[in-house]
Design a protein around this motif. Structure first.
Motif, PDB file in Angstrom:
ATOM      1  N   TYR A 122       0.833  -1.202   0.000  1.00 24.73           N
ATOM      2  CA  TYR A 122       0.000   0.000   0.000  1.00 24.73           C
ATOM      3  C   TYR A 122       0.871   1.256   0.000  1.00 24.73           C
ATOM      4  N   MET A 123       1.879   1.294   0.874  1.00 27.61           N
ATOM      5  CA  MET A 123       2.702   2.503   0.964  1.00 27.61           C
ATOM      6  C   MET A 123       3.542   2.712  -0.293  1.00 27.61           C
ATOM      7  N   ALA A 124       3.946   1.613  -0.959  1.00 26.34           N
ATOM      8  CA  ALA A 124       4.807   1.754  -2.132  1.00 26.34           C
ATOM      9  C   ALA A 124       4.026   2.089  -3.393  1.00 26.34           C
ATOM     10  N   GLU A 125       2.780   1.585  -3.527  1.00 26.11           N
ATOM     11  CA  GLU A 125       2.086   1.686  -4.799  1.00 26.11           C
ATOM     12  C   GLU A 125       0.777   2.469  -4.755  1.00 26.11           C
ATOM     13  N   TYR A 126       0.154   2.552  -3.611  1.00 25.59           N
ATOM     14  CA  TYR A 126      -1.188   3.149  -3.566  1.00 25.59           C
ATOM     15  C   TYR A 126      -1.243   4.441  -2.761  1.00 25.59           C
ATOM     16  N   ALA A 127      -0.446   4.547  -1.707  1.00 21.48           N
ATOM     17  CA  ALA A 127      -0.544   5.704  -0.809  1.00 21.48           C
ATOM     18  C   ALA A 127       0.015   6.951  -1.484  1.00 21.48           C
ATOM     19  N   SER A 128      -0.601   8.082  -1.176  1.00 25.22           N
ATOM     20  CA  SER A 128      -0.074   9.352  -1.670  1.00 25.22           C
ATOM     21  C   SER A 128       1.183   9.717  -0.891  1.00 25.22           C
ATOM     22  N   ALA A 129       1.895  10.694  -1.409  1.00 25.35           N
ATOM     23  CA  ALA A 129       3.140  11.102  -0.748  1.00 25.35           C
ATOM     24  C   ALA A 129       2.870  11.622   0.653  1.00 25.35           C
ATOM     25  N   ARG A 130       1.751  12.314   0.833  1.00 20.79           N
ATOM     26  CA  ARG A 130       1.432  12.845   2.159  1.00 20.79           C
ATOM     27  C   ARG A 130       1.116  11.730   3.140  1.00 20.79           C
ATOM     28  N   VAL A 131       0.309  10.763   2.700  1.00 24.68           N
ATOM     29  CA  VAL A 131      -0.027   9.632   3.577  1.00 24.68           C
ATOM     30  C   VAL A 131       1.219   8.815   3.894  1.00 24.68           C
ATOM     31  N   ARG A 132       2.070   8.588   2.898  1.00 20.94           N
ATOM     32  CA  ARG A 132       3.280   7.808   3.106  1.00 20.94           C
ATOM     33  C   ARG A 132       4.215   8.501   4.097  1.00 20.94           C
ATOM     34  N   SER A 133       4.335   9.809   4.010  1.00 20.70           N
ATOM     35  CA  SER A 133       5.238  10.531   4.900  1.00 20.70           C
ATOM     36  C   SER A 133       4.795  10.457   6.349  1.00 20.70           C
ATOM     37  N   VAL A 134       3.511  10.179   6.575  1.00 18.89           N
ATOM     38  CA  VAL A 134       3.009  10.063   7.948  1.00 18.89           C
ATOM     39  C   VAL A 134       2.944   8.603   8.390  1.00 18.89           C
ATOM     40  N   ALA A 135       2.442   7.717   7.503  1.00 19.15           N
ATOM     41  CA  ALA A 135       2.208   6.325   7.892  1.00 19.15           C
ATOM     42  C   ALA A 135       3.500   5.551   8.096  1.00 19.15           C
TER      43      ALA A 135
END
Length: 493
Positions: free
Chosen positions: A281-294
């Motif tokens: 999810y973090m590599a392919e689906y999450a946005s940059a903002r979500v990834r930076s937090v999750a």
């Protein structure tokens, strides 16, 4: 001069040698770098190396040899009736002398004067300083302690003077070697290469030392307990006894190995799907903002001490599973007796799986992100959906790295101790019910070395046999993972 002050002096000499070497090289080149074979900094580094390394080698050798020489001379000063004692008694006496010498170095002049004129008892004075002695010091012990302190002081003074003189001569030698065509860069890089080789050898030598120490102690255990009884035994009952007793007990590895693999398997069932899906999810689906937090929040789990996970399992997860099992049993049968113990394989596996999630997710995420972008674009350009791209392109391409991540996670699960102690108990048993307590190899290693057992007894030596078994188990996992990685790497390269 203390060792720290001596090292500071050598550092200052080395810094001056660097500055003088650089200045001399600049003067010889007329401030033209092209006139010198090497840059000015290499010439300064060459002089600094000669100023520091020989002196450090002398200090290391001195610190190794000097205590042995001092020990020999101090023991020779003992009376003949003391020197005729057994080796163990002589070592005990010398240990008391060293304790007296250490305590006398902490006394001020007035305390020493009171002890010398007999107005104060040395044993009581040292006890006030936090250095209790088992016996009252006799005259020869005090004399030997004074001799030990005197020789130690002389040794430090001579070492300091010799190291500083050697450092100065080394700096002079390094400065005299500087010349326009002198290959200072080659010499400095050879020294750096030697340091890198030594640094890389530390890990190998440490591993060899650990294995050798475990093998030597495990061999002593197998001289008492047959190897077949240990590796194929199904009962673990070490039977701790008094000091000096050689009562062997029963040391069956199978229950501990079964518990280790069972709890690790349950933990991997929790960690692998959750961690791998989170990575996808973090590599392919999450946005940059979500990834930076999750991603940082997920990795916080890796920084929590395992004892905290153990408390969480003991206080929260275990009682929750026990109570919910009682409620389910009451709804189905009318009997509100719980069928899940608070300390069980399931409790330990669940909590350990949560602890392992960041290992799987973080490593797998980095591996998936490292897959070339051209593979993604090519798959999407041919009309594949994002999920098909992940399933048929990205995961097969990243499989070798994911296998390595899962191997690291499995090794982490096998070596866990505190969660198992608090969440699964210490009962060594063979059973398939995940709702009952079991234990692991690491827990028994700790329990066998805890307390005050006789170190030569099989109850203690078995910890080394368990350790070498655990080492071989993780080694087999590494070998198998290497085989899988090489096989799939040939397919996708």
């Amino acid at each position: 001069m203390s060792l720290s002050l001596l090292l500071l002096c050598l550092s200052i000499i080395g810094a001056f040698a660097f500055v003088l070497g650089r200045t001399r090289a600049a003067a010889l080149s007329g401030n033209r770098s092209s006139a010198m074979h090497s840059r000015l900094g290499y010439h300064g580094a060459y002089a600094a190396i000669w100023a520091v390394l020989p002196a450090l080698a002398l200090i290391c050798a001195w610190l190794v040899v000097s205590p042995q020489v001092i020990d020999r001379f101090v023991v020779e000063s003992f009376p003949e009736e003391v020197k005729s004692l057994s080796t163990a008694e002589l070592k005990l006496t010398y240990g008391i002398v060293r304790s007296i010498a250490h305590g006398m170095r902490q006394l001020d002049d007035r305390d020493l004067a009171n002890v010398a004129n007999g107005s104060a008892d040395l044993q009581l004075v040292l006890a006030q300083k936090g250095i209790p002695l088992a016996i009252r010091p006799t005259g020869y012990m005090i004399d030997a302690a004074n001799k030990y302190n005197g020789m130690r002081h002389v040794s430090h003074v001579v070492m300091s003077v010799a190291a500083i003189i050697l450092s100065l001569f080394g700096a002079i030698h390094g400065l005299r070697a500087i010349a326009p065509r002198f290959r200072a860069r080659n010499r400095v890089e050879q020294v750096i290469l030697g340091g890198l080789i030594i640094a890389s050898s530390i890990a190998v030598l440490t591993t060899v030392g650990i294995v050798a120490s475990m093998l030597s102690e495990a061999a002593r255990f197998f001289n008492i307990v047959p190897a077949a009884e240990f590796f194929f035994g199904t009962v673990w009952d070490p039977r701790f006894t008094g000091a000096g007793s050689q009562t062997s007990g029963t040391f069956g590895l199978i229950p501990l190995l079964a518990g280790t693999l069972y709890i690790g398997f349950v933990a991997m069932l929790v960690a692998v799907p959750v961690g791998l899906f989170a990575a996808i999810y973090m590599a392919e689906y999450a946005s940059a903002r979500v990834r930076s937090v999750a991603k940082p929040m997920l990795e916080v789990l890796a920084g929590i001490p395992t004892i905290v996970y153990g408390f969480f399992a003991l206080v929260t997860v275990g009682p929750f599973l026990r109570d919910i099992s009682a409620d389910l049993n009451g709804l189905l049968t009318g009997n509100y007796a719980n069928f899940i113990e608070a300390q069980s394989v399931l409790t330990a596996g669940l909590v350990m799986g949560v602890m392992l999630i960041p290992y799987v997710s973080s490593l797998s995420d980095d591996i998936i992100m490292a897959v070339p972008r051209s593979l993604r674009d090519g798959s999407l350009g041919l009309g594949a959906t994002r999920s098909e791209t992940v399933k048929r392109v990205l995961l097969p391409a990243a499989l070798p790295g994911i296998v390595g991540a899962l191997l690291m996670t499995a090794s982490r699960a096998i070596g866990e101790t505190m969660i198992v102690v608090l969440a699964a108990g210490v009962a060594a048993r063979m059973q398939l019910d995940p709702f009952e307590p079991m234990t692991t190899v690491t827990v028994k290693i700790v329990s066998q070395l805890t307390g005050d057992p006789e170190f030569t007894s099989p109850q203690t030596l078995v910890a080394f046999a368990l350790g070498i078994t655990l080492f071989c188990l993780t080694l087999c996992l590494n070998v198998y993972a290497l085989y899988v990685v090489r096989r799939y790497r040939e397919q996708y390269e």
